[in-house]
Write an enzyme that holds these catalytic residues in place. Structure first.
Site, short mmCIF file in Angstrom:
data_model
loop_
_atom_site.label_atom_id
_atom_site.label_comp_id
_atom_site.label_asym_id
_atom_site.label_seq_id
_atom_site.Cartn_x
_atom_site.Cartn_y
_atom_site.Cartn_z
N CYS A 115 -4.59 5.61 11.80
CA CYS A 115 -3.93 5.58 13.11
C CYS A 115 -3.05 6.80 13.35
O CYS A 115 -2.60 7.04 14.48
CB CYS A 115 -3.10 4.31 13.27
SG CYS A 115 -1.64 4.23 12.19
N CYS A 171 2.29 2.80 9.52
CA CYS A 171 1.34 2.87 10.63
C CYS A 171 2.04 2.76 11.97
O CYS A 171 3.22 2.39 12.06
CB CYS A 171 0.31 1.74 10.54
SG CYS A 171 -0.61 1.64 9.01
N ASP A 201 23.31 15.16 46.88
CA ASP A 201 22.05 15.39 47.58
C ASP A 201 21.98 14.47 48.79
O ASP A 201 22.04 13.23 48.65
CB ASP A 201 20.87 15.14 46.64
CG ASP A 201 19.53 15.46 47.28
OD1 ASP A 201 19.10 16.62 47.16
OD2 ASP A 201 18.94 14.56 47.90
N CYS A 223 -2.31 0.25 15.11
CA CYS A 223 -3.31 0.56 14.08
C CYS A 223 -4.37 -0.53 14.02
O CYS A 223 -4.05 -1.73 13.99
CB CYS A 223 -2.62 0.70 12.72
SG CYS A 223 -3.76 1.22 11.40
N THR A 227 0.81 -1.22 0.00
CA THR A 227 0.00 0.00 0.00
C THR A 227 0.84 1.27 0.00
O THR A 227 0.33 2.35 -0.32
CB THR A 227 -0.92 0.03 1.24
OG1 THR A 227 -0.12 0.07 2.43
CG2 THR A 227 -1.84 -1.18 1.27
#
Length: 464
Positions: free
Chosen positions: A70, A36, A423, A40, A32
């Site tokens: 997403c 993502c 400290d 997703c 595609t």
């Protein structure tokens, strides 16, 4: 580069859709051309059809488009800093936050040449710094277009683009989308009010952060309650107010900004994410603290490192707080802000370095040497302009020692690996529990915070 072990880990995490992995890596689908987040909800592609990336910018660089479902730009900040050297990490942080700054200026801030910066980013993410910054601009622009009603021109300004046309062309080239396609039916309208949602890595211990900030809040400048955090401040563009409300169900913060200029948006978001420590992975922190010998049942779930708004403010807090209790230090700080802070229409702003450096600080009840150290620090900040003073410059101030410098780095820079060995509380807690503090590296700042929390809990129990 993704190692074979990481490939297997990411494959397992992708199939689980576990929210704990959100923001740690991105999944690109070859068929595609879309990438993502691992959470997703779309149908899971076959393993042979995916590629993994540490950063969303890397997926863009390889020609993949962000998923509109997403929204990879809305993931929590990446945790993939392991194995990246300190200078490279700082470079990537600046490139993704200083969207309008020239790369030459970023190199100067890092104290390296532009050529060396180019080598660092190529080694870390496989692309030159200008390209990484460009992809960071695109991701932020996509977020603003989809979450706000700001005009495209204002979005372009906020993200460091020279014009709306430049933003449109760049979006079309890299995302194959126009601003109107991203925005959908939502109409843009001029406004100085901006609302966003910023995700965090869960679990997030808001009560711990809230208590820490509330105890140290400056009257009129900051407001902290059980619901959220608010802050007023000024920058080169004017005044700005920011509010952050923790939304546990959504796993993040609902943010509201009141701006004078859209160029204020990205710096404000970057600072807010650091102050509220939104991008830390608590699972990694817990493993490091347990390695020191700290019992697992003594850990604070979702521990965070609450920051101060700037190095300048952290330095003022540290110097005023030398050898006094937190309550006494905040009383002095409130007195300082009441006397020198800029009050406009009921909103109070932290005193500028110029105002502090020029004052005799007669309103403060502290030794003269400490007042001089405070003035000298303000003068140093003023002389540095937008740059951050180096450690040697800070330590050169008479009355400023290692503890003060470490506190500045811990809260002003939010450096994760500062154990405050000077400290008294942290040192006594570590010695009493027999901890090997060096084993918490590179997260020793969180060990300091954890030990302070344990000491406070012990004191509260003894007073009951």
């Amino acid at each position: 580069m993704i190692s074979e072990i990481q490939q297997q880990q990411y494959a397992s995490a992708r199939l689980s859709r576990d929210r704990r992995f959100d923001g740690q890596f991105y999944v690109a689908v070859l068929s595609t051309g879309i990438f993502c987040r691992p959470v997703c909800p779309a149908r899971l592609p076959a393993e042979h059809n995916v590629r993994y990336f540490h950063f969303a910018q890397q997926a863009l660089e390889q020609g993949f488009r962000p998923c509109l479902r997403c929204r990879p730009d809305s993931a929590p900040g990446s945790c993939a800093w392991q194995g990246v050297e300190t200078t490279a990490k700082r470079a990537l942080q600046l490139l993704s936050s200083e969207l309008a700054a020239p790369v030459t200026q970023i190199a100067e801030r890092l104290g390296v040449s532009e050529r060396y910066l180019n080598q660092l980013t190529h080694k870390a993410v496989g692309m030159p710094p200008k390209r990484y910054q460009l992809h960071s601009r695109l991701l932020q622009a996509k977020r603003l277009l989809q979450q706000t009603s700001l005009p495209v021109t204002d979005v372009a300004i906020a993200c460091g683009f020279q014009s709306a046309r430049r933003l449109q062309d760049t979006l079309q080239r890299w995302c194959k989308l126009s601003p109107s396609q991203l925005r959908g039916a939502q109409h843009s309208q001029p406004t100085n009010e901006v609302s966003l949602f910023l995700p965090v890595h869960m679990p997030y211990n808001w009560p711990q952060v809230c208590s820490f900030l509330a105890l140290r809040a400056v009257q009129g400048v900051e407001f902290v309650d059980s619901n959220g955090y608010q802050r007023h401040f000024k920058d080169n563009y004017g005044v700005l107010s920011v509010s952050a409300y923790f939304n546990e169900n959504k796993g993040g913060f609902d943010i509201q900004l009141t701006i004078s200029n859209p160029a204020q948006i990205q710096p404000a978001i970057t600072t807010l994410r650091r102050v509220l420590d939104m991008d830390t992975n608590p699972a990694v922190i817990s493993q490091s603290l347990i390695a020191t010998g700290l019992p697992a049942d003594q850990l604070t779930p979702g521990l965070r490192l609450p920051g101060a708004w700037s190095v300048y403010e952290a330095g003022c807090r540290a110097i005023i707080g030398q050898q006094v209790s937190i309550k006494a230090a905040i009383t002095q700080l409130n007195t300082l802000v009441a006397a020198l802070g800029d009050n406009q229409e009921g909103q109070v702003y932290f005193p500028s370095p110029e105002a502090l450096a020029a004052s005799d600080l007669a309103m403060l009840r502290m030794p003269g040497a400490r007042k001089q150290a405070l003035r000298d620090f303000a003068s140093l900040i003023n002389s540095c302009g937008d740059a951050v003073p180096c450690d040697e410059q800070i330590l050169a101030i008479r009355g400023v020692g290692p503890w003060t410098l470490q506190y500045i780095k811990l809260r002003g820079d939010s450096e994760p690996d500062q154990f405050l060995s000077g400290d008294l509380i942290a040192r006594r807690q570590a010695e009493g529990m027999g901890l090997s503090t060096e084993l918490a590296a590179p997260w020793r700042s969180y060990l300091t915070i954890q030990l302070w929390l344990l000491a406070s809990a012990q004191q509260a129990k003894s007073e009951q």
